[in-house]
Design a protein around this motif. Structure first.
Motif, PDB file in Angstrom:
ATOM      1  N   LEU A 180       0.901  -1.436   0.527  1.00 43.37           N
ATOM      2  CA  LEU A 180      -0.086   0.115  -0.187  1.00 43.37           C
ATOM      3  C   LEU A 180       0.935   1.316  -0.096  1.00 43.37           C
ATOM      4  O   LEU A 180       0.673   2.461  -0.715  1.00 43.37           O
ATOM      5  CB  LEU A 180      -0.649  -0.181   1.316  1.00 43.37           C
ATOM      6  N   LEU A 181       2.068   1.548   1.124  1.00 48.19           N
ATOM      7  CA  LEU A 181       2.767   2.492   0.668  1.00 48.19           C
ATOM      8  C   LEU A 181       4.133   2.388   0.285  1.00 48.19           C
ATOM      9  O   LEU A 181       4.520   3.453  -0.001  1.00 48.19           O
ATOM     10  CB  LEU A 181       2.736   2.612   2.719  1.00 48.19           C
ATOM     11  N   HIS A 183       5.039   3.296  -2.756  1.00 47.13           N
ATOM     12  CA  HIS A 183       4.505   4.220  -4.164  1.00 47.13           C
ATOM     13  C   HIS A 183       4.792   5.439  -4.287  1.00 47.13           C
ATOM     14  O   HIS A 183       4.819   6.174  -5.355  1.00 47.13           O
ATOM     15  CB  HIS A 183       3.363   3.786  -4.563  1.00 47.13           C
ATOM     16  N   GLY A 184       5.472   5.745  -3.258  1.00 48.76           N
ATOM     17  CA  GLY A 184       5.596   7.406  -3.733  1.00 48.76           C
ATOM     18  C   GLY A 184       7.363   6.863  -3.771  1.00 48.76           C
ATOM     19  O   GLY A 184       7.886   6.517  -4.361  1.00 48.76           O
ATOM     20  N   LEU A 256      -5.956  -2.116  -4.344  1.00 45.94           N
ATOM     21  CA  LEU A 256      -4.817  -1.811  -4.359  1.00 45.94           C
ATOM     22  C   LEU A 256      -5.303   0.558  -5.316  1.00 45.94           C
ATOM     23  O   LEU A 256      -5.347   1.756  -4.135  1.00 45.94           O
ATOM     24  CB  LEU A 256      -3.932  -1.550  -5.219  1.00 45.94           C
ATOM     25  N   ALA A 257      -5.762   0.092  -6.048  1.00 41.97           N
ATOM     26  CA  ALA A 257      -5.839   1.642  -6.947  1.00 41.97           C
ATOM     27  C   ALA A 257      -7.252   2.109  -6.228  1.00 41.97           C
ATOM     28  O   ALA A 257      -6.877   3.464  -5.899  1.00 41.97           O
ATOM     29  CB  ALA A 257      -6.580   1.297  -8.589  1.00 41.97           C
ATOM     30  N   THR A 259      -8.226   1.590  -2.475  1.00 40.32           N
ATOM     31  CA  THR A 259      -7.586   2.722  -1.023  1.00 40.32           C
ATOM     32  C   THR A 259      -6.341   3.788  -1.556  1.00 40.32           C
ATOM     33  O   THR A 259      -6.329   4.525  -0.880  1.00 40.32           O
ATOM     34  CB  THR A 259      -6.693   0.958  -0.939  1.00 40.32           C
ATOM     35  N   ARG A 260      -5.750   3.575  -2.567  1.00 39.29           N
ATOM     36  CA  ARG A 260      -4.521   4.312  -2.971  1.00 39.29           C
ATOM     37  C   ARG A 260      -5.368   5.777  -3.135  1.00 39.29           C
ATOM     38  O   ARG A 260      -5.125   6.916  -2.727  1.00 39.29           O
ATOM     39  CB  ARG A 260      -3.208   4.520  -3.756  1.00 39.29           C
ATOM     40  N   GLU A 263      -6.786   7.546  -0.292  1.00 34.51           N
ATOM     41  CA  GLU A 263      -5.566   7.969   0.202  1.00 34.51           C
ATOM     42  C   GLU A 263      -5.959   6.944   2.031  1.00 34.51           C
ATOM     43  O   GLU A 263      -5.965   7.414   3.360  1.00 34.51           O
ATOM     44  CB  GLU A 263      -5.397   9.348   0.830  1.00 34.51           C
ATOM     45  N   THR A 265      -5.415   3.779   4.979  1.00 31.27           N
ATOM     46  CA  THR A 265      -4.049   3.184   5.886  1.00 31.27           C
ATOM     47  C   THR A 265      -4.664   2.137   6.145  1.00 31.27           C
ATOM     48  O   THR A 265      -4.497   0.534   6.450  1.00 31.27           O
ATOM     49  CB  THR A 265      -4.079   3.854   6.694  1.00 31.27           C
ATOM     50  N   THR A 267      -5.445  -1.712   5.320  1.00 25.29           N
ATOM     51  CA  THR A 267      -4.582  -2.813   5.087  1.00 25.29           C
ATOM     52  C   THR A 267      -5.970  -4.213   4.544  1.00 25.29           C
ATOM     53  O   THR A 267      -5.610  -5.520   4.112  1.00 25.29           O
ATOM     54  CB  THR A 267      -3.210  -3.446   5.303  1.00 25.29           C
TER      55      THR A 267
END
Length: 362
Positions: A180-181, A183-184, A256-257, A259-260, A263, A265, A267
């Motif tokens: 989830l996280l 990807h920054g 995933l798309a 949830t992102r 924004e 959090t 899981t």
């Protein structure tokens, strides 16, 4: 038995950690100290190992309890971190290992952890000098940076690499957190590619229903130029690198798309979506690398194909190998990544001979 100078495995009863413990025991390394928040699970694994004659003990150690981490690390000459998610662990366990004068291997951990450990080195050089700290000793990042190095080393004039990595697999809550996280910008850039010595953004589109040898069915591939891919390109001098994340099923990609975009959090929806994909399609994981020599156009000349049922076993393979290489003095002191300090050829030979995967370089 006195549990001193042990090989400590934090998260040692988890999907990756338990497999690392098995590999260390099978290699004759030890004693091994299994640690984690759940003392009962740690002791259960240790008791079963001792019943088979292995020197394995257990200890409670909690990321949120610095004293328990320090007590664990004080018993270790090497700490292998298999706890997650990586974005939460960061350098917490590594710092405990440094305080205890122990070496450190992280089955995850990448640029954010490396940056924090560089800060430690600048502030307290004595804490880092002489210690070995190896990050990214898993399937991804890790094997994903090491296998193509072996492929490039076999080539005459390597110029282009295409990589496809992923599949269908159950997600633990910790792994879901990293998915989830992770990807920054400190992890990579969507739709980017490596071109002529630098990163070019908005170059590649997603690929739908493509057929590759590493995967048993057509898959979707989404371009994401990871920081690992950038380091690989710079180290090997490749002109072009195209790096794709593969989703073998639809539910995880969709969740995933969403949830992102929101924004979120939590899981739990990702864990459930991955389970739905596995129930429908089975579990499989692959990495495929295609290499061009001489020209970036035309057909590729070399291929590395990795197939596995369990990506967690792959991570345990590399974490275990890395730990053994640290123990035998093969890894130099300082902060490094497994793909950059292990011998690529020796490691791919060991992986090809291991029952956790099928690997063919041609």
């Amino acid at each position: 038995m006195r549990w001193e100078s042990a090989i400590g495995v934090l998260g040692g009863y988890g999907a990756v950690g338990a497999a690392v413990v098995r590999r260390l025991v099978a290699a004759g390394a030890g004693p091994v100290l299994v640690a984690g928040r759940d003392a009962a699970r740690a002791e259960d694994l240790a008791r079963r190992a001792r019943a088979a004659g292995a020197p394995v003990g257990a200890l409670r150690a909690d990321l949120d309890d610095p004293d328990s981490l320090d007590a664990f690390a004080a018993r270790c000459r090497l700490v292998v971190n298999c706890a997650g998610p990586s974005y939460r662990v960061l350098d917490t366990v590594a710092r405990a290992a440094l305080r205890a004068g122990a070496d450190y291997v992280d089955a995850a951990g990448d640029d954010p952890v490396a940056a924090r450990l560089r800060d430690v080195g600048e502030e307290h050089a004595g804490r880092v000098d002489g210690r070995v700290l190896v990050l990214s000793a898993g399937a991804l990042p890790g094997l994903s940076g090491l296998i193509p190095r072996a492929l490039v080393a076999r080539a005459e004039n390597p110029v282009r690499l295409d990589a496809h990595l992923g599949g269908v697999a159950p997600l633990t809550p910790a792994a879901a957190g990293d998915v989830l996280l992770g990807h920054g910008p400190e992890h990579g850039i969507p739709s980017a590619a490596w071109r002529g010595g630098g990163v070019r953004e908005r170059v590649l589109p997603p690929l739908r229903d493509i057929t590759l040898d590493a995967f048993p069915r057509p898959v979707g591939a989404f371009p994401f130029l990871s920081t690992e891919a950038v380091r690989l390109a710079g180290a090997t001098g490749l002109e072009e690198v195209n790096w794709y994340t593969v989703f073998g099923g639809e539910r995880l990609a969709e969740e995933l798309a969403l949830t992102r975009a929101l924004e979120g959090t939590d899981t739990a929806p990702l864990v459930a979506a991955a389970a739905e994909d596995v129930a429908r399609l089975g579990a499989w994981y692959g990495q495929e690398f295609r290499l061009w020599e001489g020209s970036v156009e035309g057909p590729h000349s070399r291929t590395a194909v990795l197939r596995a049922e369990d990506s967690y076993e792959l991570s345990a393979f590399l974490a275990g190998v890395t730990a053994l290489r640290v123990l035998d003095g093969s890894v130099p002191p300082g902060v490094s990544r497994a793909a950059e300090v292990l011998d690529p050829e020796a490691t791919v030979r060991a992986l090809a001979a291991d029952r956790c995967a099928e690997l063919v370089l041609s």
